[in-house]
Design an enzyme around this catalytic site. Sequence first.
Site, PDB file in Angstrom:
ATOM      1  N   SER A   1      28.747  41.018  30.568  1.00 36.48           N
ATOM      2  CA  SER A   1      27.520  41.572  29.997  1.00 36.48           C
ATOM      3  C   SER A   1      26.295  40.902  30.613  1.00 36.48           C
ATOM      4  O   SER A   1      26.336  39.730  30.973  1.00 36.48           O
ATOM      5  CB  SER A   1      27.488  41.358  28.485  1.00 36.48           C
ATOM      6  OG  SER A   1      28.627  41.921  27.888  1.00 36.48           O
TER       7      SER A   1
HETATM    8  N1  SAH Z   1      31.700  39.510  26.799  1.00 36.72           N
HETATM    9  C1  SAH Z   1      32.543  39.879  27.893  1.00 36.72           C
HETATM   10  C2  SAH Z   1      32.572  41.399  27.995  1.00 36.72           C
HETATM   11  C3  SAH Z   1      33.608  41.907  28.899  1.00 36.72           C
HETATM   12  S1  SAH Z   1      33.687  43.669  29.000  1.00 36.72           S
HETATM   13  C4  SAH Z   1      31.995  39.279  29.172  1.00 36.72           C
HETATM   14  O1  SAH Z   1      30.797  39.075  29.236  1.00 36.72           O
HETATM   15  O2  SAH Z   1      32.771  39.030  30.091  1.00 36.72           O
HETATM   16  C5  SAH Z   1      34.524  44.102  27.529  1.00 36.72           C
HETATM   17  C6  SAH Z   1      35.875  43.517  27.314  1.00 36.72           C
HETATM   18  O3  SAH Z   1      36.413  44.090  26.120  1.00 36.72           O
HETATM   19  C7  SAH Z   1      36.887  43.837  28.414  1.00 36.72           C
HETATM   20  O4  SAH Z   1      37.460  42.647  28.875  1.00 36.72           O
HETATM   21  C8  SAH Z   1      37.919  44.735  27.725  1.00 36.72           C
HETATM   22  O5  SAH Z   1      39.235  44.571  28.222  1.00 36.72           O
HETATM   23  C9  SAH Z   1      37.789  44.281  26.282  1.00 36.72           C
HETATM   24  N2  SAH Z   1      38.254  45.253  25.287  1.00 36.72           N
HETATM   25  C10 SAH Z   1      37.970  46.570  25.189  1.00 36.72           C
HETATM   26  N3  SAH Z   1      38.563  47.109  24.108  1.00 36.72           N
HETATM   27  C11 SAH Z   1      39.239  46.096  23.493  1.00 36.72           C
HETATM   28  C12 SAH Z   1      40.069  46.010  22.336  1.00 36.72           C
HETATM   29  N4  SAH Z   1      40.343  47.071  21.563  1.00 36.72           N
HETATM   30  N5  SAH Z   1      40.604  44.813  22.028  1.00 36.72           N
HETATM   31  C13 SAH Z   1      40.361  43.710  22.786  1.00 36.72           C
HETATM   32  N6  SAH Z   1      39.581  43.720  23.886  1.00 36.72           N
HETATM   33  C14 SAH Z   1      39.026  44.896  24.238  1.00 36.72           C
END
Ligand code: SAH
Length: 219
Positions: free
Chosen positions: A69
Amino acid sequence: MMPHLQGIGMTSPRTRERMIKRLSEQGITNQKVLEAMRNTPRHIFMDEALASRAYEDTALPIGFNQTISQPYIVAKMTELLLASGHLSKVLEIGTGCGYQTAVLAQLVDHVYSVERILPLQKKAQTYLWDLKLKNIGFMYGDGSLGWPDYAPFNGILVSAAPLALPEQLLQQMAVGGVMVIPVGPSGCQTLQRVTRTPDAYKIEEFDAVTFVPFLAGKE
Ligand code: SAH
């Protein structure tokens, strides 16, 4: 020090300081949030090829079609989550590369972080260990189920966008607890803050945002 923790030109403390100044100009006022982001080397959470861009205000790829993000969104979500004061137990859905987890871990007593893509979770765990952040529990699983063993949570922060508020997450909020979550289809998402009162859920809407979709199941 681990090799990937060593400073390189564009990832110096001065570059990070510029990011903090920009966040204040963008309206982030919580000094504790700014301080935690000042203390967190964002570049170590990315592949070396992208590390020089780590402090730009943009989302960047972290593999597996996922993105870290943008700094403003991390700051804004953390600020919205902490607005009502100190939180003891926070559930994070979507560990991703672990950057948001690192920021949270410095501001609350304990973070419980769930990720559905195993290699991302493993990498995040290594980075967070290198930073000596020990108040984090990790689970590989489907975040739409929350983490019932540790519920209820005072705070929940979701880093992927579902079409509607996930039922299990609402149920795992403590009374007085808050959840910060992007909601809506791709191209039409808003950041929402849900507060649980003794008999209802209050919803506030904030910025229009762009998040990867919240997906069910594990990969
Ligand atoms: N805060 C993180 C955001 C990564 S993008 C960063 O800055 O790196 C969003 C993440 O949510 C991804 O890694 C994706 O695999 C995860 N995600 C999406 N749906 C999900 C779910 N139902 N349960 C767990 N993780 C999930």
